[in-house]
Design an enzyme around this catalytic site. Structure first.
Site, PDB file in Angstrom:
ATOM      1  N   HIS A 368     -50.737 130.637  67.008  1.00  0.00           N
ATOM      2  CA  HIS A 368     -51.935 131.467  67.055  1.00  0.00           C
ATOM      3  C   HIS A 368     -52.147 132.242  68.357  1.00  0.00           C
ATOM      4  CE1 HIS A 368     -55.551 132.953  65.430  1.00  0.00           C
ATOM      5  NE2 HIS A 368     -56.016 131.859  64.874  1.00  0.00           N
ATOM      6  N   TYR A 482     -68.754 127.447  62.586  1.00  0.00           N
ATOM      7  CA  TYR A 482     -68.034 128.586  63.163  1.00  0.00           C
ATOM      8  C   TYR A 482     -67.265 129.295  62.068  1.00  0.00           C
ATOM      9  CZ  TYR A 482     -64.366 130.852  66.067  1.00  0.00           C
ATOM     10  OH  TYR A 482     -63.500 131.732  66.665  1.00  0.00           O
ATOM     11  N   SER A 484     -64.694 132.783  61.866  1.00  0.00           N
ATOM     12  CA  SER A 484     -64.052 133.829  62.645  1.00  0.00           C
ATOM     13  C   SER A 484     -64.197 135.184  61.960  1.00  0.00           C
ATOM     14  CB  SER A 484     -62.569 133.498  62.831  1.00  0.00           C
ATOM     15  OG  SER A 484     -61.943 134.472  63.618  1.00  0.00           O
ATOM     16  N   THR A 495     -61.123 138.350  67.978  1.00  0.00           N
ATOM     17  CA  THR A 495     -62.092 137.875  66.995  1.00  0.00           C
ATOM     18  C   THR A 495     -63.450 137.712  67.663  1.00  0.00           C
ATOM     19  OG1 THR A 495     -61.620 135.545  67.450  1.00  0.00           O
ATOM     20  CG2 THR A 495     -60.361 136.609  65.676  1.00  0.00           C
TER      21      THR A 495
END
Length: 595
Positions: A368, A482, A484, A495
């Site tokens: 990532h 949360y 994104s 993001t």
């Protein structure tokens, strides 16, 4: 101006949406040849805005309301406003000044890369994500060898198309009848890159950032003490294939830069699938699942022990193709397979692993730090469409008559006792970590996004509301969550966070979970609509770079970089209030650190 902002919001919200394309396989080497060069819009993309500090504080406090009681909220509100008027204002002004001196990028780019690369936790489960492909609609093509060949060929086509500048730019078209036309493309290609975004904007088309795409191929995250590095070698021509924990490489690009014939790639993959070599006693793949500092020390040992050439082959490979020797049983098994697998047959540090199981089930596990889902999703969609629309090989195809034993190199690694012990420990840690993960699912058949759209509510908002209700039902509380949101509508955008827990979701969840009989169906429906509208506002703000998480993260990063000026931020305190600077640092840490 308001109209432009609205259009930008729509473009940003569409950044991660799947997109179609035309002109598959214009040649055997390319997916298509775009009239407009791939990076034509990149130079003129708008810059990611830094929100006003007062807006960030307001949004932060709104996100705290459903989480705190009245007394806690009053203390948080007082703290936040002191921060806004004091040290927060100083940090904000410094951040804006710094951003004005770096107009070639975004204010979040450097801190965001560093946040990922300095994290010492294993990438497995903590950072690496996965996406899965649909099965090939032609069932006979879901053979492991056939699908591996077709997807490999399509992936190489994507790479060559991108590098040649032929890949169609990522653009969100609000009025495709004007902007997604041959005439417009022929005109816009002659507009200078420094102005091209504005030319697209004139016809309600919004190009998206593509700066991450080059890391898709020949890239690896290298473990280093205290902070990793991203490595890319675009000159390498070989593919890395893992099977039963064994490493194989073979060239898929020839010396002239042309892709190997699909029948030759098929022959080499068939050769690997027919190799009966057992799983190594000490599978090297586990090392890439370790704590990053531990892995960095073990990698140095590997290099010092004569494995430099083999590791270079791994690091520089175009991508990693993982061939698993088992079929996928169900969707839960698929999730476990693609998210972590067995640890031996993955190299989690590669930009992505293309995973194909015995029954042709396929997915991508991607590292990532180098980028976000936008580039990976575009790649996934293009590879899927090309591999099923113009498959390079079929069930009737015959592998080429080539000597794969000479073309395919099996990598051997020299391991000393310390490395063997390190791999054994890495496997133990991997197995322990994976055992903590539970994945389960039910498939709801009585409705879906189409029904929700008919009711004029957002499917995403309803899904987030369902999470809130489920957590309240199970734990009797509301907690921060949360989601994104891509900011690819801006240059080097990454993001922004959507914080779905709100006073609206809390009210609605409590009505459904705690007292449904007190409310009519109409009242409950109205609450859902309110949740949907508010979630839509949060999403639009986030897509426009107007959340609060990234701003506070940038301020916190700046504060930590100037720690000598803020000695109080270093002090620990068990006091709930703490001293003022200490508490402000906690505010930054709590709100700014990404989930």
């Amino acid at each position: 101006m308001a109209t432009r902002q609205l259009l930008l919001r729509r473009a940003a919200a569409a950044a991660a949406a799947p997109r179609g394309r035309r002109g598959y396989g214009s040649t055997a080497e390319y997916l298509h040849r775009s009239i407009v060069p791939t990076m034509h819009y990149q130079r003129s993309l708008p810059r990611l805005p830094i929100p006003k500090l007062e807006d960030t504080i307001r949004r932060y406090l709104n996100a705290q309301k459903p989480l705190l009681n009245d007394d806690q909220f009053r203390k948080t509100e007082e703290l936040a406003h002191r921060f806004e008027k004091g040290i927060g204002r100083q940090l904000h002004e410094q951040l804006v000044a710094q951003d004005n001196q770096n107009k070639h990028t975004s204010y979040i780019t450097g801190p965001w890369f560093e946040m990922y690369l300095k994290a010492r936790e294993p990438v497995v489960l903590n950072f690496n994500a996965f996406m899965s492909f649909h099965p090939d609609p032609k069932s006979e093509y879901n053979d492991q060898l056939i699908r591996a060949t077709n997807m490999t060929v399509s992936a190489i086509r994507f790479m060559k198309t991108f590098r040649a500048g032929y890949l169609e730019p990522e653009v969100f078209h609000l009025n495709p009848k004007k902007s997604d036309t041959e005439l417009f493309k022929k005109l816009i290609r002659f507009v200078p890159s420094s102005l091209s975004w504005f030319g697209a904007y004139m016809v309600n088309a919004y190009p998206l950032d593509m700066s991450q795409y080059f890391r898709l191929f020949n890239s690896t995250r290298l473990p280093k003490l205290n902070g990793d590095e991203l490595y890319t070698d675009e000159k390498a021509k070989h593919l890395l294939v893992l099977r039963n924990g064994n490493f194989y490489v073979f060239d898929v690009i020839d010396r002239d830069g042309n892709m190997l014939k699909p029948s030759e790639i098929q022959a080499h993959l068939k050769y690997i699938l027919s190799d009966n070599s057992p799983v190594p006693a000490f599978p090297l793949g586990y090392l890439s699942s370790e704590n990053r500092d531990t892995w960095a020390l073990l990698r140095k040992n590997l290099l010092d022990n004569g494995n430099e050439e083999a590791l270079q082959k791994v690091d520089s490979a175009i991508f990693c193709l993982s061939l698993d020797d088992f079929p996928v049983k169900n969707l839960v098994h698929l999730s476990h397979t693609m998210l972590h697998g067995d640890g031996a047959n993955r190299w989690y540090d590669k930009s992505f692993n293309l995973i194909i199981t015995k029954d042709g089930t396929a997915g991508i596990n991607f590292e990532h730090s180098w980028g976000d889902g936008v580039a990976v999703l575009r790649f996934l969609n293009e590879v899927f469409k090309d591999s099923i629309g113009e498959p390079a090989v079929s069930p009737l195809s015959q592998p080429a008559s080539v000597d794969s034993s000479r073309a395919v190199q099996k990598l051997d690694f020299t391991l000393n006792d310390a490395l063997k012990a390190g791999i054994t420990k890495a496997k133990q840690n991997f197995d322990t970590t994976v055992e903590t993960l539970t994945v389960d699912m039910i498939q709801f058949q009585k409705g879906g996004k189409d029904l929700l759209k008919q009711k004029k509510v957002s499917p995403d908002a309803v899904a987030q509301l369902a999470f809130q209700m489920a957590f309240l039902r199970q734990y009797n509380q509301t907690v921060a969550t949360y989601e994104s949101c891509s900011t690819a509508a801006f240059k080097h955008g990454r993001t922004e966070a959507i914080r779905p827990a709100s006073i609206h979701t809390k009210k609605c969840s409590e009505a459904f979970v705690k007292e449904p009989s007190k409310h009519s169906t109409e009242e409950l429906q109205k609450m859902i609509v309110e949740c949907s509208k508010y979630h839509g506002c949060l999403t639009k703000e986030a897509a426009m770079g107007q959340g609060f998480d990234r701003h506070l993260f940038g301020l916190r990063y700046l504060a930590l970089s100037k720690a000598e000026d803020l000695p109080a931020t270093k002090r620990a305190s068990s006091n709930r209030g703490g001293d003022l600077c200490q508490s402000k640092a906690k505010l930054l840490k709590r709100a700014g650190t990404p989930a």
